[in-house]
Scaffold this motif. Sequence first.
Motif, mmCIF file in Angstrom:
data_model
loop_
_atom_site.group_PDB
_atom_site.id
_atom_site.type_symbol
_atom_site.label_atom_id
_atom_site.label_comp_id
_atom_site.label_asym_id
_atom_site.label_seq_id
_atom_site.Cartn_x
_atom_site.Cartn_y
_atom_site.Cartn_z
ATOM 1 N N HIS A 575 -9.207 -8.517 -1.906
ATOM 2 C CA HIS A 575 -9.554 -7.244 -1.292
ATOM 3 C C HIS A 575 -8.735 -7.070 -0.009
ATOM 4 C CE1 HIS A 575 -12.664 -5.703 -3.842
ATOM 5 N NE2 HIS A 575 -13.343 -6.832 -3.811
ATOM 6 N N ARG A 576 -8.438 -8.184 0.643
ATOM 7 C CA ARG A 576 -7.619 -8.146 1.850
ATOM 8 C C ARG A 576 -6.155 -8.154 1.405
ATOM 9 N NH1 ARG A 576 -9.361 -12.470 6.194
ATOM 10 N NH2 ARG A 576 -11.339 -11.440 5.743
ATOM 11 N N LEU A 577 -5.549 -6.984 1.362
ATOM 12 C CA LEU A 577 -4.255 -6.817 0.719
ATOM 13 C C LEU A 577 -3.122 -7.535 1.448
ATOM 14 C CD1 LEU A 577 -4.447 -3.057 -0.318
ATOM 15 C CD2 LEU A 577 -5.212 -5.093 -1.548
ATOM 16 N N SER A 578 -3.298 -7.823 2.706
ATOM 17 C CA SER A 578 -2.243 -8.506 3.450
ATOM 18 C C SER A 578 -1.969 -9.893 2.887
ATOM 19 C CB SER A 578 -2.631 -8.619 4.924
ATOM 20 O OG SER A 578 -3.852 -9.345 5.059
ATOM 21 N N THR A 579 -2.947 -10.478 2.199
ATOM 22 C CA THR A 579 -2.774 -11.840 1.682
ATOM 23 C C THR A 579 -1.953 -11.877 0.400
ATOM 24 O OG1 THR A 579 -4.850 -11.736 0.424
ATOM 25 C CG2 THR A 579 -4.973 -12.554 2.682
ATOM 26 N N ILE A 580 -1.717 -10.722 -0.231
ATOM 27 C CA ILE A 580 -1.009 -10.745 -1.518
ATOM 28 C C ILE A 580 0.222 -9.827 -1.516
ATOM 29 C CG2 ILE A 580 -2.942 -11.452 -2.952
ATOM 30 C CD1 ILE A 580 -2.019 -7.791 -2.823
ATOM 31 N N LYS A 581 0.608 -9.338 -0.351
ATOM 32 C CA LYS A 581 1.717 -8.376 -0.324
ATOM 33 C C LYS A 581 3.043 -8.989 -0.752
ATOM 34 C CE LYS A 581 2.614 -8.893 4.664
ATOM 35 N NZ LYS A 581 4.012 -9.408 4.520
ATOM 36 N N ASP A 582 3.132 -10.354 -0.724
ATOM 37 C CA ASP A 582 4.387 -11.002 -1.128
ATOM 38 C C ASP A 582 4.364 -11.433 -2.591
ATOM 39 O OD1 ASP A 582 5.489 -10.764 1.412
ATOM 40 O OD2 ASP A 582 4.506 -12.607 2.103
ATOM 41 N N ALA A 583 3.338 -11.041 -3.347
ATOM 42 C CA ALA A 583 3.255 -11.415 -4.767
ATOM 43 C C ALA A 583 4.418 -10.798 -5.541
ATOM 44 C CB ALA A 583 1.936 -10.950 -5.354
ATOM 45 N N ASP A 584 4.849 -11.487 -6.595
ATOM 46 C CA ASP A 584 5.958 -10.982 -7.408
ATOM 47 C C ASP A 584 5.571 -9.678 -8.108
ATOM 48 O OD1 ASP A 584 7.959 -13.272 -7.251
ATOM 49 O OD2 ASP A 584 6.154 -14.323 -7.893
ATOM 50 N N THR A 585 4.326 -9.603 -8.570
ATOM 51 C CA THR A 585 3.833 -8.393 -9.217
ATOM 52 C C THR A 585 2.399 -8.157 -8.774
ATOM 53 O OG1 THR A 585 5.187 -8.821 -11.174
ATOM 54 C CG2 THR A 585 3.399 -7.223 -11.412
ATOM 55 N N ILE A 586 2.078 -6.896 -8.526
ATOM 56 C CA ILE A 586 0.714 -6.521 -8.170
ATOM 57 C C ILE A 586 0.205 -5.550 -9.217
ATOM 58 C CG2 ILE A 586 -0.787 -5.426 -6.462
ATOM 59 C CD1 ILE A 586 1.251 -6.231 -4.306
ATOM 60 N N LEU A 587 -0.969 -5.880 -9.799
ATOM 61 C CA LEU A 587 -1.624 -4.973 -10.735
ATOM 62 C C LEU A 587 -2.788 -4.313 -10.015
ATOM 63 C CD1 LEU A 587 -1.874 -7.045 -14.069
ATOM 64 C CD2 LEU A 587 -0.108 -5.419 -13.382
ATOM 65 N N VAL A 588 -2.854 -3.003 -10.111
ATOM 66 C CA VAL A 588 -3.957 -2.260 -9.503
ATOM 67 C C VAL A 588 -4.893 -1.826 -10.635
ATOM 68 C CG1 VAL A 588 -4.615 -0.338 -8.029
ATOM 69 C CG2 VAL A 588 -2.374 -1.457 -7.711
ATOM 70 N N LEU A 589 -6.133 -2.297 -10.589
ATOM 71 C CA LEU A 589 -7.105 -1.977 -11.636
ATOM 72 C C LEU A 589 -8.094 -0.930 -11.141
ATOM 73 C CD1 LEU A 589 -5.915 -4.657 -12.770
ATOM 74 C CD2 LEU A 589 -8.198 -5.181 -13.635
ATOM 75 N N GLU A 590 -8.462 -0.054 -12.041
ATOM 76 C CA GLU A 590 -9.498 0.934 -11.750
ATOM 77 C C GLU A 590 -10.237 1.238 -13.050
ATOM 78 O OE1 GLU A 590 -10.154 5.236 -9.510
ATOM 79 O OE2 GLU A 590 -8.181 4.741 -10.371
ATOM 80 N N GLY A 591 -11.548 1.095 -13.017
ATOM 81 C CA GLY A 591 -12.338 1.377 -14.210
ATOM 82 C C GLY A 591 -12.013 0.486 -15.386
ATOM 83 N N GLY A 592 -11.583 -0.758 -15.120
ATOM 84 C CA GLY A 592 -11.288 -1.699 -16.189
ATOM 85 C C GLY A 592 -9.923 -1.519 -16.818
ATOM 86 N N GLU A 593 -9.072 -0.643 -16.266
ATOM 87 C CA GLU A 593 -7.737 -0.413 -16.810
ATOM 88 C C GLU A 593 -6.697 -0.580 -15.709
ATOM 89 O OE1 GLU A 593 -7.811 3.467 -18.488
ATOM 90 O OE2 GLU A 593 -9.021 2.879 -20.221
ATOM 91 N N ILE A 594 -5.457 -0.831 -16.122
ATOM 92 C CA ILE A 594 -4.371 -0.956 -15.149
ATOM 93 C C ILE A 594 -3.938 0.444 -14.736
ATOM 94 C CG2 ILE A 594 -2.012 -1.761 -14.760
ATOM 95 C CD1 ILE A 594 -2.532 -3.981 -16.767
ATOM 96 N N ALA A 595 -4.114 0.744 -13.455
ATOM 97 C CA ALA A 595 -3.744 2.060 -12.949
ATOM 98 C C ALA A 595 -2.325 2.072 -12.408
ATOM 99 C CB ALA A 595 -4.721 2.492 -11.852
ATOM 100 N N GLU A 596 -1.901 0.959 -11.821
ATOM 101 C CA GLU A 596 -0.549 0.870 -11.254
ATOM 102 C C GLU A 596 -0.078 -0.569 -11.373
ATOM 103 O OE1 GLU A 596 -0.022 3.506 -7.475
ATOM 104 O OE2 GLU A 596 -1.997 2.577 -7.321
ATOM 105 N N ARG A 597 1.240 -0.743 -11.295
ATOM 106 C CA ARG A 597 1.827 -2.084 -11.243
ATOM 107 C C ARG A 597 3.168 -2.010 -10.530
ATOM 108 N NH1 ARG A 597 2.100 -4.430 -16.928
ATOM 109 N NH2 ARG A 597 0.572 -2.850 -17.504
ATOM 110 N N GLY A 598 3.493 -3.112 -9.835
ATOM 111 C CA GLY A 598 4.753 -3.148 -9.117
ATOM 112 C C GLY A 598 4.680 -4.110 -7.954
ATOM 113 N N THR A 599 5.706 -4.095 -7.095
ATOM 114 C CA THR A 599 5.666 -4.907 -5.886
ATOM 115 C C THR A 599 4.935 -4.128 -4.792
ATOM 116 O OG1 THR A 599 7.741 -4.016 -5.042
ATOM 117 C CG2 THR A 599 7.867 -5.951 -6.505
ATOM 118 N N HIS A 600 4.725 -4.796 -3.667
ATOM 119 C CA HIS A 600 4.025 -4.156 -2.555
ATOM 120 C C HIS A 600 4.768 -2.900 -2.098
ATOM 121 C CE1 HIS A 600 1.888 -3.746 1.270
ATOM 122 N NE2 HIS A 600 3.071 -3.743 1.894
ATOM 123 N N ASP A 601 6.055 -3.007 -1.905
ATOM 124 C CA ASP A 601 6.827 -1.862 -1.416
ATOM 125 C C ASP A 601 6.861 -0.733 -2.440
ATOM 126 O OD1 ASP A 601 7.354 -3.143 0.978
ATOM 127 O OD2 ASP A 601 9.222 -4.060 0.228
#
Length: 648
Positions: A575-601
């Motif tokens: 939930h604290r996004l600063s801890t994962i901003k350097d991840a290779d890929t970020i998946l954003v979930l909403e309502g049990g589905e992938i709403a977005e994907r990509g790097t932090h930038d």
Amino acid sequence: MSSAEWEDDDPFEEQRDKIENPMKRLFLAYGRDYLPQVSVGIFASVFARLLDLLPPLMLGIAIDAVFYEDALFSEQIPLVILPDAWLPTGQTEQFWFTIAVIGAAFGIGAGFHWIRNWGFNAFAQNIQHDVRTDTYDKMQRLNMEFFSDKQTGEMMSILSNDVNRLERFLNDGMNSLFRLSVMVVGIGVLLFWINWQLALVALLPVPIIGGFTYLFIKIIQPKYAEVRSSVGKMNSRLENNLGGIQVIKSSNTEPYESDRVDDVSMDYFDANWDAITTRIKFFPALRVLAGIGFVLTFVIGGLWVFQDTPPGPFTGDLSVGMFVVFILYTQRFIWPMAQFGQIINMYQRARASSARIFGLMDEPSRLAEDPDAEDLTVGDGDVVYDDVSFGYDEETIVSDIDFAVEGGETLALVGPTGAGKSTVLKLLLRMYDVDEGSIRIDGQDVRDVTLKSLRRSIGYVGQSSYLFYGTIRENITYGTFEATDEEVREAAEAAEAHEFIKNLPEGYDTMVGERGVKLSGGQRQRVTIARAVLKDPDLLILDEATSDVDTETEMLIQRSLDRLTADRTTFAIAHRLSTIKDADTILVLEGGEIAERGTHDELLDNSGLYAHLWGVQAGEIDELPQEFIDRAQERTARLVEDAESDDD
């Protein structure tokens, strides 16, 4: 859920009601292995009780032969099994012979009583141990859905109270059953042998007692089932309250919780008192019936001896000694008949408990492990989710989850509360099985490999940082029990834990207390990270590993995590996004589905859900679009509604 509604819920009622002949199943499944012990107990019980019948018989013979000189020992009917040459003829010799036989009966009988108790106790204790361990083993192998629906106190009640109740019947109940059976059969045979006419009088209440006992069984059985259920519910309430004592105190809700405990305790009181009132009516009634038989025997036998002629339709003679034997045996016969009710009482309690135990054992699991499954072999550590969907209770939790992670990369999952982040990673651990799609590690479907090898290859660090009661060393080595002291220290250093551990009074041997209460939140978290470092897993799951600590502690823990995730396939929930901003890929979930994907930038540039969540944590509340705020309110309302629905 209201207190009344919560208490009406019996989580094992459906399984319990399906159990047929639970006691038969208990003996067939567990009793066979310990037949030698119970056989020894039964054998010794028979001989011990037969020897117990000898002193009253010898007393009656001595009265007639020694004191009244009405007959010699050799003329007494019960002693025809002994050669005449063995029997004394003189009055003094017969007196001492009687004493010797009675003394031998008590001495040898004591030995048989010891053997009897050993046999039945060994039988009961072994079955109790096997049932408890099998029930626990079955329970811990159930999938997590089971534990989300069940109260811990209810399960503790089964593992403790119900299993102990089985032991009481298998030991005390069965012991008494064979003891009383031998007494009833043995005395009945002797009574008919001595005087069959008076025996019929003594046994007159037996059919009535039998019918009365059958009626008692039919009435008491459902009452005991309700008692066992109410005990489980009471334990669940107490366990909940003791686990949440800090919340209770901080919320100043002691009176409210006292009322709720009072409610469940009163439910148990009512159920137990209902069974008690039935029981306390039954046993005095049995004693009255038994007393009638004794009084009739005393009156008719007494008149027979007193008048020296048989009363009414009776014929033959009845000596003083044999009348005394009859009185003593009748009392010993009638009271055991009444005590059968106590055995039935124990049996019904054990039956209710065994139904609950087997109800838990028969709890179905959604996880099915292929007996021919092979161990997972991890090479690069590539992980693929292929159109994964999952739900339970006819509700879809996650849908069409599709992504791939290359070995050594870090994938982060973010999103609002209830979006399904934890569920996605629990599917990787096979806490649940997917409904559709597949999850593969280096091309191997997680359903096709052994659970042991799968979970051995995955390390997990969660926000709860659960520690077991024991020392710090024991908690670090949990799951890697063969680790050396040097390996434990290196793992603690890598987790930034060694410095605070060495300053504790007992160092690595310091007791952490129940659930680690003697350590701070940050210290507990670093111990759990040290546990994961020591395990050296191929894949790593971080489930909000720094969400409950302060900023300084987070910095120390983050350093530990950076070492742990290096060159290791890692999944992180935050939930604290600063801890994962350097991840290779970020998946954003909403309502049990992938709403977005990509790097932090990339996600910030998209100005979508992730960007808005970042804005919330950056304090840019006024710049958020109204659409995002409306959706946040809708999600919150839906979570509250779902919680209330679960309570109902």
